[in-house]
Design an enzyme around this catalytic site. Structure first.
Site, mmCIF file in Angstrom:
data_model
loop_
_atom_site.group_PDB
_atom_site.id
_atom_site.type_symbol
_atom_site.label_atom_id
_atom_site.label_comp_id
_atom_site.label_asym_id
_atom_site.label_seq_id
_atom_site.Cartn_x
_atom_site.Cartn_y
_atom_site.Cartn_z
ATOM 1 C CD GLU A 117 -7.613 -0.652 -10.424
ATOM 2 O OE1 GLU A 117 -7.915 -1.122 -11.498
ATOM 3 O OE2 GLU A 117 -8.268 -0.263 -9.594
ATOM 4 C CG HIS A 141 -3.910 4.400 -11.372
ATOM 5 N ND1 HIS A 141 -4.589 5.113 -11.957
ATOM 6 C CD2 HIS A 141 -4.375 3.733 -10.277
ATOM 7 C CE1 HIS A 141 -5.515 5.194 -11.153
ATOM 8 N NE2 HIS A 141 -5.400 4.534 -9.752
ATOM 9 C CG HIS A 143 -4.620 8.173 -6.872
ATOM 10 N ND1 HIS A 143 -4.614 7.782 -5.459
ATOM 11 C CD2 HIS A 143 -4.894 7.328 -7.810
ATOM 12 C CE1 HIS A 143 -5.161 6.455 -5.743
ATOM 13 N NE2 HIS A 143 -5.422 6.313 -6.999
ATOM 14 C CG HIS A 212 -9.629 6.638 -9.356
ATOM 15 N ND1 HIS A 212 -10.281 5.534 -9.122
ATOM 16 C CD2 HIS A 212 -8.194 6.495 -8.844
ATOM 17 C CE1 HIS A 212 -9.227 4.565 -8.621
ATOM 18 N NE2 HIS A 212 -8.051 5.071 -8.487
#
EC number: 4.1.2.19
Length: 274
Positions: A117, A141, A143, A212
């Site tokens: 990413e 980032h 989850h 996501h």
């Protein structure tokens, strides 16, 4: 010789990745984290650098990041293992003078590479540098479980999602008055999702990827972790509330306005208008 693993930035990455793993936000190799550094941060550790740093071209030039060092998590690496072997799971990279690629100065041993990413991170760093006059240095980032769950039951609209999170916990409007950006579902690890995320990062420090995870931005590792943690706590409350039959009462529009006035923040107008 000073050991780079004892530096504030490696230790900070160890703590953030370990905390995220313990929260349950980063199963297996899920999640990624990047921190923008200054040359002065890495200068004492040149003796730790690879003798022949590997060069990796970027999929698109990013001249705004030219000559900028970062510490990043690696592709396919598990957050739970960062504390065990920082050099295998983290890397210090430096973008070259024209922004076309970067050298891996330290870490990412055994031919490892930065997170898949990285395009989304670097594009988002560019936008947050502009949006905050360089104040924001972290892109995270993960989850976050309850935020993901809400993307299945709430309308995936910035105003709707933001207003629900504000009502789920009083502190949310104060912590993220700019609201939460939301993308359509997109294939991860592509320039396309990176560009879409960066576009939302022009306006929001939090961006949801439905089904996501979430992207967060902030000036420090603690602030960025805390931003996501605050939104996730509200999402957890909302999941419980919805499972108990829904809201019977909540924070009113007038009360949200008063909250913003008390703490000197300007709430996202579209969310306040609902």
């Amino acid at each position: 010789m000073q050991n780079i693993t004892q530096s504030w930035f490696v230790q900070g990455m160890i703590k953030a990745t370990t905390d995220a793993w313990l929260k349950g936000w980063d199963e297996r190799n899920g999640g990624n984290l990047t921190l923008r550094l200054d040359d002065a941060d890495i200068a004492p550790y040149h003796d730790n650098f690879h003798a022949q740093p590997r060069y990796i071209p970027l999929s698109q030039p990013m001249p705004l990041l030219a000559n900028t060092p970062f510490i990043v998590t690696g592709s396919g690496k598990f957050f739970r293992n960062v504390q065990l072997d920082p050099a295998a799971n983290l890397g210090v990279v430096k973008v070259d003078s024209d922004g076309a690629g970067y050298h891996i100065l330290w870490g990412l041993t055994n031919e490892a590479v930065p997170t898949s990413e990285l395009p989304a991170h670097f594009l988002s760093h560019c936008e947050r540098i502009k949006a905050t006059n360089g104040k924001d240095r972290v892109i995270m980032h993960c989850h976050a479980t309850n935020l993901i769950a809400l993307t299945y039951v709430l309308e995936n609209d910035t105003a709707v999602f933001t207003r629900q999170l504000w009502e789920g916990s009083t502190e949310c409007l104060v912590v993220f008055p700019d609201g939460v950006g939301i993308l359509p579902w997109m294939v991860p690890g592509t320039d396309e999702i990176g560009q879409a995320t960066a576009q939302e990062m022009q306006k929001h420090s939090l961006v949801l990827w439905p089904f996501h995870g979430v992207f967060g931005s902030g000036p420090t590792l603690d602030e960025t972790f805390g931003l996501i943690d605050t939104a996730e706590k509200s999402a957890q409350v909302l999941v419980k509330v919805y499972s108990m039959g829904g809201m019977k009462q909540t924070i009113s529009r007038e009360e949200l306005i008063a909250l913003g006035q008390r703490f000197g923040v300007t709430p996202l107008a579209s969310a306040l208008a609902l």
